[in-house]
Design an enzyme around this catalytic site. Structure first.
Site, PDB file in Angstrom:
ATOM      1  N   HIS A  93      -2.860   3.412  -4.534  1.00  0.00           N
ATOM      2  CA  HIS A  93      -2.275   2.917  -3.274  1.00  0.00           C
ATOM      3  C   HIS A  93      -0.852   2.406  -3.494  1.00  0.00           C
ATOM      4  CE1 HIS A  93      -5.679   3.150  -0.439  1.00  0.00           C
ATOM      5  NE2 HIS A  93      -6.446   2.964  -1.495  1.00  0.00           N
ATOM      6  N   ASP A 136       0.872  -1.170   0.000  1.00  0.00           N
ATOM      7  CA  ASP A 136       0.000   0.000   0.000  1.00  0.00           C
ATOM      8  C   ASP A 136       0.911   1.223   0.000  1.00  0.00           C
ATOM      9  OD1 ASP A 136      -2.271   1.819   0.521  1.00  0.00           O
ATOM     10  OD2 ASP A 136      -3.314  -0.046   0.977  1.00  0.00           O
ATOM     11  N   GLU A 164      -9.961   2.922  -5.059  1.00  0.00           N
ATOM     12  CA  GLU A 164      -9.710   4.338  -4.758  1.00  0.00           C
ATOM     13  C   GLU A 164      -8.610   4.964  -5.612  1.00  0.00           C
ATOM     14  OE1 GLU A 164     -10.997   4.433  -0.099  1.00  0.00           O
ATOM     15  OE2 GLU A 164      -8.931   3.867  -0.504  1.00  0.00           O
TER      16      GLU A 164
HETATM   17  C1  TNX Z   1     -10.690   1.984   2.224  1.00  0.00           C
HETATM   18  S1  TNX Z   1     -11.441  -0.766   1.383  1.00  0.00           S
HETATM   19  C2  TNX Z   1      -9.590   1.343   1.669  1.00  0.00           C
HETATM   20  C3  TNX Z   1      -8.365   1.166   2.477  1.00  0.00           C
HETATM   21  C4  TNX Z   1      -8.481   1.789   3.829  1.00  0.00           C
HETATM   22  C5  TNX Z   1      -9.859   1.503   4.377  1.00  0.00           C
HETATM   23  C6  TNX Z   1     -10.057   1.991   5.770  1.00  0.00           C
HETATM   24  C7  TNX Z   1     -10.437  -0.400   0.314  1.00  0.00           C
HETATM   25  C8  TNX Z   1     -10.454  -1.256  -0.813  1.00  0.00           C
HETATM   26  N1  TNX Z   1      -9.636   0.683   0.477  1.00  0.00           N
HETATM   27  O1  TNX Z   1      -7.252   1.676   1.791  1.00  0.00           O
HETATM   28  O2  TNX Z   1      -7.495   1.272   4.646  1.00  0.00           O
HETATM   29  O3  TNX Z   1     -10.824   2.109   3.559  1.00  0.00           O
HETATM   30  O4  TNX Z   1     -11.239   1.518   6.296  1.00  0.00           O
END
Ligand code: TNX
Length: 839
Positions: free
Chosen positions: A263, A186, A327
């Site tokens: 990420h 990440d 994301e």
């Molecule tokens: C969203 S869930 C993210 C993570 C974060 C998390 C915190 C997802 C696929 N991505 O990068 O750690 O929320 O709850």
């Protein structure tokens, strides 16, 4: 009044006796039949296994030792406990467990079935030993509901290390969980050795002082500590092989995740050339970071990924490899000339098509290494994927249902039920909150597969259930265990047990006993605290779980093992603030200290006693109101076969109507409605009552009435230039109805703003301004500020939006009339703004 309601104040918490002699099992088996007779533990001296299950028996023996069960000597002739290979073909993981006066047999046709039968037996023996009772003779027929029963650990944000991962695999196995999803990369760390690219770990696995990766904001001791100490670590390929083998022995498959194309800051720290060339201009993504989306236009990136995923594929025998895909800040591509050229070349209209392009290439790369792609639900954006590609739905159950409808194998991991990095309820709990507060009940009460919403072939694509522990706010293994257990016990039952057999009442009763397994196997699981309610100066404590003891004090001191035990009798108390209480386990372990009490419902009613039809009811409200101000009535549906309509709801002072409520309809999908009303000129000599007509043949419901904890000024107004979607008007923010909100009709651009005029200046100690859909991070304000002003001219920034919420606390009350939120960056999503919470 001739009331056909069953009206009662729930004064004493009901203690449900632990009636069944069958010790509590988690997860609940498919079928249990109790027979006459008993078997004492002393009768059990030896254990044996058919050749196919020798390895399972030896693991079970280790497990028995670790939880202090009596020693059973392993032998090659049939023992008192026998693992038998069944002649009958049973589904994978299924087993039959039989206890009779002569001994115990576990039969299965799969090694996993023998292993799970052994886990069930371990629980039976442990409880029997702790309660000093013989085992009842019984037959258990059991098999999993879902083939995929998973748990994710994020080791990128915090590195937990090999010992913890192994202990977690053990704990998963005890709960019949069988997929460990390992989030290995990440923004804040790359945790797996890749021989072709050594810098991934020499640079990417460390952050803080003297490294290239910055200390993330959630790890900073304070704002002035930009570096923070050096932190990190990674797994060598040797470690990985060892852990994969350890998991396999416990019938757990490990699915690795390398999160791409977003990420990816740790990846980019090691090899900056993977980023788009103009990346710096892109602005921040939802987590407030830049420089973490790799280029999808650079051919060399695909050659690198081929090598990287190739090495990964050789280490993990799993069918699926997780590529992340969540994301992604597509701005990074929008501002990049080579990506704009790529869009032109392929005729792409929006940058999500670039993400789809990337995923299609990754699918091929993985297929080339004999693997199938699995990714977060966002990978469905921007175009079609191969039907084999599997989707992990995190944003909602709906995202999963959609994926299954589109033809993809689907795993359900919806944040509001499965994200155990969310806070537990109660003071002093740490964690995220964007998906709401997730208590064990919420982790338990949901159905991953609504059969009526999917066609049979779509249902078959729902592989199973997955919980996740993201670790931004989970600094170490101790905290990881605290956040996971017992919530993951709930996931285990959601995934394993039949939906029609599951109920929270049954689960919570069993959980109380099951915690003794956690007492033996985890140093830091969360002992659930009790709760308390108050009505007219009497406090009633509800133990966390039936059969669990509670200690309390009434002088504000910390309850200890020698404090009085709560015996179920309401405590008269004038000073609620001095009450402290906590759960105490038979092992002596205690929960966090709880304090305070919520209001008793003014009414709990059951329509089954109403004889149907509609009747006008009169509910006296004695001792409910104690001051003028904003009050909230909450109507909750508790269960039943029918919807409930409440009509002609009115609040009376004496015989004068002082407030009329809108008609309400409650049903299982619409369980709660709140209505506000203002009370002026409260008069202790008057009597108050509520009247309503209730319509339903079968429904239970509850009404609570409480003072609003927030300031809700009457003359507040809202203005903005942002277009409005549907009837989600800006003024919804100041009608103080918390279910209505403002929704923009377009993506938000840098500089967009919204101004709330409270109508008068208020002395505020706290402002919380939430954005996005409640319980999710859809349509949040990703980057923005909250400013306040007294005169509407000079504004002062008091908070930045963090995961969609701006939250400002003032040591000294602040004089505020205007609140303004302003976007600091373009975003592709629309915007929802919810009511400000002012104190
Ligand atoms: C969203 S869930 C993210 C993570 C974060 C998390 C915190 C997802 C696929 N991505 O990068 O750690 O929320 O709850």
């Amino acid at each position: 009044m001739k009331s056909k309601f069953l009206l009662f104040l729930t004064l004493a918490a009901s203690f449900i006796p632990i009636a069944a002699q069958i010790p509590a099992l988690v997860p609940l088996p498919a079928k249990i039949k109790q027979n006459d007779g008993e078997l004492t533990l002393k009768q059990l001296k030896t254990a044996s296994a058919d050749p196919a299950f020798k390895a399972e028996l030896s693991l079970l023996s280790e497990h028995w030792k670790s939880i202090d069960l009596p020693k059973f000597k392993t032998q090659s002739t049939p023992g008192d406990i026998r693992l038998l290979q069944s002649k009958q073909e049973l589904p994978e993981g299924a087993y039959l467990l039989k206890i009779d006066a002569s001994g115990i047999t576990i039969s299965s046709s799969s090694a996993s079935g023998a292993f799970y039968g052994g886990q069930t037996l371990s629980q039976l023996i442990l409880h029997s030993k702790l309660q000093d009772k013989p085992l009842p003779c019984l037959e258990i027929q059991d098999q999993p509901r879902f083939a995929w029963r998973g748990l994710m650990l994020d080791e990128a944000r915090h590195f937990m290390g090999k010992a913890y991962v192994m202990s977690l695999l053990d704990q998963m196995a005890r709960h019949k969980l069988n997929v460990f999803h390992w989030h290995l990369t990440d923004d804040q760390g790359w945790r797996i050795e890749i021989k072709a690219y050594p810098k991934l770990t020499s640079i990417g696995a460390f952050r803080g002082e003297g490294t290239k990766l910055p200390t993330p904001k959630w790890d900073k001791k304070n704002e002035k500590d930009p570096d923070g100490p050096k932190y990190g670590g990674f797994y060598t390929q040797k470690d990985i092989r060892e852990i994969v083998a350890y998991a396999a022995e416990r019938h757990i498959e490990i699915i690795p995740e390398l999160d791409m194309p977003g990420h990816a800051m740790a990846f980019a720290a090691a090899y900056p050339e993977v980023l788009p060339k103009q990346d710096g201009e892109a602005g921040e993504g939802v987590h407030g970071l830049r420089g973490n989306v790799i280029s999808v236009a650079r051919e060399e990136n695909y050659r690198m990924l081929d090598k990287i995923y190739g090495e990964l594929a050789s280490l993990f025998p799993s069918k699926y490899v997780h590529v992340g895909g969540d994301e992604v800040n597509v701005q990074a591509w929008k501002v990049s000339p080579e990506h704009r050229a790529m869009m032109d070349k392929h005729g792409y209209k929006n940058p999500h098509q670039l993400q789809n392009h990337f995923m299609l290439r990754l699918e091929k790369i993985l297929n080339g290494h004999g693997k199938t792609l699995l990714g977060w639900n966002e990978i469905m954006h921007g175009g079609q994927l191969s039907k084999d590609t599997a989707i992990m739905a995190w944003i909602s159950v709906n995202a999963g249902l959609n994926a299954a409808r589109k033809g993809h194998p689907t795993v359900m991991a919806p944040g509001p039920h499965c994200y155990f990095d969310m806070k537990y309820p109660g003071p002093g709990e740490t964690g995220h909150w964007w998906a709401g507060i997730v208590d064990t009940k919420r982790a338990y009460e949901w159905n991953p597969l609504f059969v009526d919403q999917l066609k049979p072939e779509e249902q078959a694509r729902v592989l199973g259930v997955h919980c996740a522990l993201w670790t931004e706010f989970v600094p170490d293994p101790e905290n990881a265990d605290y956040k996971l257990w017992p919530r993951a016990c709930a996931t285990a039952e959601v995934a394993w047990s039949l939906q029609e057999k599951r109920s929270w009442d049954s689960f919570s009763r069993r959980l109380g006993q099951h915690l003794s397994l956690l007492d033996k196997t985890s140093d830091s699981y969360r002992v659930p605290p009790p709760s308390a309610t108050q009505a007219k100066g009497l406090i009633t404590i509800a133990p966390a779980y039936p059969g669990t003891e509670t200690v309390f004090t009434t002088d504000g001191s910390e309850p200890t093992a020698s404090s009085p035990r709560y015996q179920g009798k309401p405590i008269p108390l004038s000073q609620l603030s001095a009450l402290r209480y906590r759960t105490i386990r038979p092992s002596g372990r205690m929960s966090k200290v709880a304090q305070g009490a919520t209001l008793e419902p003014v009414l709990t009613a059951d329509s089954r006693t109403w004889k149907g039809g509609s009747t006008t009811e009169k509910l006296p409200l004695e001792g409910v109101f104690d001051q003028d101000g904003n009050w909230i009535a909450q109507f909750s549906y508790l269960g039943g076969k029918e919807a409930l309509e409440l009509k002609n709801l009115a609040l009376y002072q004496g015989n004068k109507v002082i407030h009329r409520f809108d008609d309400l309809k409650l049903d299982p999908k619409n369980r709660r409605q709140t209505a506000r009303f203002e009370l002026q000129g409260l008069d202790s000599s008057s009597t108050y009552h509520l009247t309503f007509e209730g319509k339903s043949k079968d429904a239970r419901f509850q009404i609570t009435i409480d003072r609003s904890p927030f300031l809700e000024p009457n003359g507040a107004t809202v203005s903005t230039d942002i277009g409005i979607y549907g009837n989600h008007r800006p003024t919804n923010l100041t009608d103080w109805d918390r279910s209505s909100f403002f929704w923009s009709n377009r993506a938000i651009k840098k500089g967009d703003s919204l101004l709330i005029d409270l109508g008068e200046a208020l002395e505020l100690r706290e402002i919380i301004l939430p954005t996005g859909k409640a319980g999710s991070n859809e349509d949040i304000l990703a980057q923005g500020v909250l400013e306040v002003s007294t005169d509407g001219e000079a504004f002062e920034t008091v908070a930045k939006f963090n995961l969609g919420t701006a939250s400002a606390k003032f040591n000294k009350a602040k004089n505020v009339r205007y609140l303004r939120i302003t976007a600091q960056q373009d975003q592709t999503s629309w915007l929802i703004v919810r009511d400000p919470q002012l104190k």
